[in-house]
Motif scaffolding. Structure first.
Motif, PDB file in Angstrom:
ATOM      1  N   PRO A  11      -1.025   9.043  -2.248  1.00 27.75           N
ATOM      2  CA  PRO A  11      -1.336   9.356  -0.804  1.00 27.75           C
ATOM      3  C   PRO A  11      -2.825   9.733  -0.801  1.00 27.75           C
ATOM      4  N   GLU A  12      -3.132  10.531  -1.961  1.00 30.67           N
ATOM      5  CA  GLU A  12      -4.874  10.846  -1.492  1.00 30.67           C
ATOM      6  C   GLU A  12      -5.682   9.550  -1.195  1.00 30.67           C
ATOM      7  N   TRP A  37      -9.295   5.150   1.720  1.00 29.58           N
ATOM      8  CA  TRP A  37      -9.045   3.477   1.794  1.00 29.58           C
ATOM      9  C   TRP A  37     -10.085   2.732   2.530  1.00 29.58           C
ATOM     10  N   ASP A  38     -10.239   2.954   3.677  1.00 24.35           N
ATOM     11  CA  ASP A  38     -10.914   1.764   4.746  1.00 24.35           C
ATOM     12  C   ASP A  38     -12.408   1.729   3.927  1.00 24.35           C
ATOM     13  N   ASN A  84      -5.416   7.398   0.824  1.00 26.98           N
ATOM     14  CA  ASN A  84      -5.317   6.988   2.341  1.00 26.98           C
ATOM     15  C   ASN A  84      -6.649   7.362   3.290  1.00 26.98           C
ATOM     16  N   ARG A  85      -6.987   8.691   2.956  1.00 26.12           N
ATOM     17  CA  ARG A  85      -8.264   8.876   3.446  1.00 26.12           C
ATOM     18  C   ARG A  85      -9.438   8.110   3.477  1.00 26.12           C
ATOM     19  N   THR A 115       0.809  -1.224  -0.146  1.00 22.65           N
ATOM     20  CA  THR A 115      -0.108  -0.160  -0.092  1.00 22.65           C
ATOM     21  C   THR A 115       1.046   1.266  -0.094  1.00 22.65           C
ATOM     22  N   ASP A 116       2.313   0.990   0.268  1.00 17.49           N
ATOM     23  CA  ASP A 116       3.021   2.105   0.154  1.00 17.49           C
ATOM     24  C   ASP A 116       3.290   3.074  -1.033  1.00 17.49           C
TER      25      ASP A 116
END
Lengths: 147, 417
Positions: free
Chosen positions: A56-57, A62-63, A59-60, A51-52
């Motif tokens: 980055p956008e 993803w869940d 991440n907020r 996932t690295d």
């Protein structure tokens, strides 16, 4: 179908997995924010850096996307044998595109911005799906040759 | 490959490498290695991605690491391509021709948005200096760039009436800065004053963001330029065009300003307001900046020129005015649409005939519309064509048979051998 799943699971986590290389290539496209090969309750292959390597956008969100993906895989499991080949859903400003591997419960999944030029992206997702199928076939042939 | 024309050879190569230099080398190598003699000319196409992966200078350096010195090279950036290797929206492809009875002459014109007429004259002058008498032409021209409006930035939709009117007056200044629409239609209309033979042309493009595009000429990377390659040889290929456009039975009367592009009124009412009513768009549903085009390109207004359907594409919304990307040559337009089904049926028509080779220019909206189903077009071409290269461009120019210039959108133009 079972062989396909076993092969995917066998290579899961391998650093130099050729399928991960295909995913790495997809992630180089600006509009592919995340991608993976997955089925219900399991991400079978991630890009080399896991996932690295996702943008980055993502991440907020993803869940919630990941949870929604699980529900889509219920449909894929149900209808893949009937010829379901692609699915997609839009969640907030993002879209998840599912390219199903024929007759399996597995799909190549990509998360893209909702207003991305989806037609252009789909062409490269199709190429990735074809490449992954070739890799699996090759691995299966190699496995059969050693039996 | 067996050719009807003895000693004629044509080859297509591909690279999917990410590194610009490596991709340049690979595409050159796997193109020219298929020829038994040195190429007479080399057409190079690339998606915009190499800009961020080494740059186009390195990409061309890679090509010239392999390509025999002095080979005429032309081409540019495109949205994608189809060849025997597959359908791609990322990568590079090239086409090389080898034939003893063939001469090549190249003309370059710069600042195509600022002054397309001068660009045409420069192209023709250069070709004439080479004492060439081409019997057909290839053309590549710089594509559209979303304009950067003073104080407003990069915009396609200016909702304010006052700002819209003000920015309308800025358009000629934007052209001087080589921004805005490509003016490829004007270039072609001027060009027919000088040439009297068939032509197939492509508008260079990026990945739909309309922020940059490049033209390739030998070892140079050009912007806002047109490249005309004239071929003098002992045969003329067959040219053909089809479109997937279909009438929606909505006709409009337009009031067009002197520039031929700015529509102030539709059906006698302020243009934007009436357009939104016809298309059932709400102000909040109109996408902005580059996203506007993935919406607007599906609403081409058209008119007939000869037997061809010419689409005029929505370019900018400037308050109450609508600015079209190309010139409107009539006061009545009809709304057309495009479906995946119509695209496939048109492809069945154009790719039915047995061919040794096809070079084609397809509108980028076809790949936007079909997505991964673009492979259905490839399957159709594979049936009857030995080798081919089709590029996805931002506009398609063609002149053939009646020598009427057609700058088209939503079309497929091909050169068949």
């Amino acid at each position: 179908m079972m062989i396909f799943i076993l092969l995917l699971e066998k290579v899961f986590g391998m650093y130099d997995d050729p399928i991960a290389t295909v995913l790495d290539d997809l992630l180089k496209l600006d509009d592919i924010l995340a991608c993976m090969v997955a089925r219900q309750n399991m991400i079978s292959v991630m890009p080399s850096d896991g996932t690295d390597s996702f943008k980055p956008e993502i991440n907020r969100i993803w869940d919630i996307i990941h949870r929604a993906m699980e529900d889509v895989f219920t449909v894929i499991r149900e209808y893949s044998q009937a010829g379901l080949s692609e699915m997609e859903f839009k969640l907030q400003d993002y879209e998840a595109l599912f390219f199903v591997f024929k007759d399996t419960e597995n799909a190549l999944v990509a998360i893209v911005p909702a207003l991305a030029n989806k037609g252009l992206i789909e062409v490269e997702l199709e190429n990735a799906r074809r490449e992954i199928i070739e890799i699996i076939k090759k691995q299966e042939n190699e496995r059969l040759a050693t039996v | 490959m067996g050719w009807i024309i003895s000693e004629f050879e044509i080859a297509v190569g591909t690279s999917r490498k990410w590194d610009a230099r490596e991709a340049g080398r690979e595409v050159a190598r796997n193109t020219i290695e298929k020829l038994s003699n040195s190429p007479k000319c080399f057409f190079l196409f690339s998606t915009i991605h190499y800009e961020k992966h080494g740059g186009f200078e390195e990409f061309l350096n890679g090509v010239w690491d392999i390509l025999p010195s002095g080979t005429p090279l032309i081409g540019g950036t495109i949205a994608g391509f189809i060849n025997t290797q597959g359908c791609f929206t990322r990568g590079a492809s090239a086409l090389a021709i080898s034939y003893p009875n063939m001469d090549i002459a190249i003309g370059i014109g710069n600042n195509t948005k600022r002054n397309p007429e001068k660009a045409v004259k420069d192209c023709v002058e250069l070709i004439n200096k080479q004492n060439s008498k081409p019997n057909f032409y290839f053309e590549f021209i710089s594509g559209p760039i979303i304009p950067n409006f003073p104080g407003l930035g990069k915009q396609t939709v200016i909702k304010s009436k006052t700002s819209g009117n003000l920015m309308k007056k800025m358009i000629p200044t934007l052209f001087k800065a080589n921004m805005g629409t490509d003016r490829a239609d004007e270039f072609l209309n001027h060009l027919v004053n000088y040439i009297n033979n068939p032509l197939i042309g492509a508008v260079c493009y990026d990945d739909g963001k309309l922020s940059k595009n490049y033209q390739f000429y030998n070892n140079k990377i050009l912007k806002n330029s047109a490249i005309l390659l004239g071929v003098s040889t002992d045969f003329i290929p067959e040219f053909q065009t089809v479109t997937a456009l279909k009438e929606r039975n909505v006709k409009i009367k337009v009031t067009v300003e002197k520039d031929g592009r700015t529509v102030t009124h539709i059906n006698g009412k302020p243009a934007t307001q009436e357009l939104f009513r016809i298309l059932n768009w709400g102000k909040s549903s109109v996408r902005e900046v580059e996203k506007f085009y993935s919406q607007a390109f599906y609403y081409p207004f058209c008119y007939k020129k000869g037997d061809k359907i010419h689409a005029v594409m929505l370019g900018l919304i400037l308050g109450e005015n609508i600015y079209f990307a190309n010139k409107i040559e009539t006061d009545e337009l009809e709304l057309f649409g495009m479906t995946g089904k119509k695209i496939i049926s048109q492809c069945e028509e154009i790719f039915l005939k047995n061919s040794d080779f096809i070079y084609g220019v397809i509108c980028e909206t076809y790949v936007e519309t079909l997505g991964n189903n673009i492979y259905k077009i490839k399957e159709l071409i594979d049936k009857n064509t030995k080798d081919y290269l089709l590029v996805f461009a931002g506009g398609e120019s063609i002149i053939y048979n009646d020598m009427v210039p057609h700058h088209l959108y939503e079309s497929i133009n091909i050169l068949r051998i």
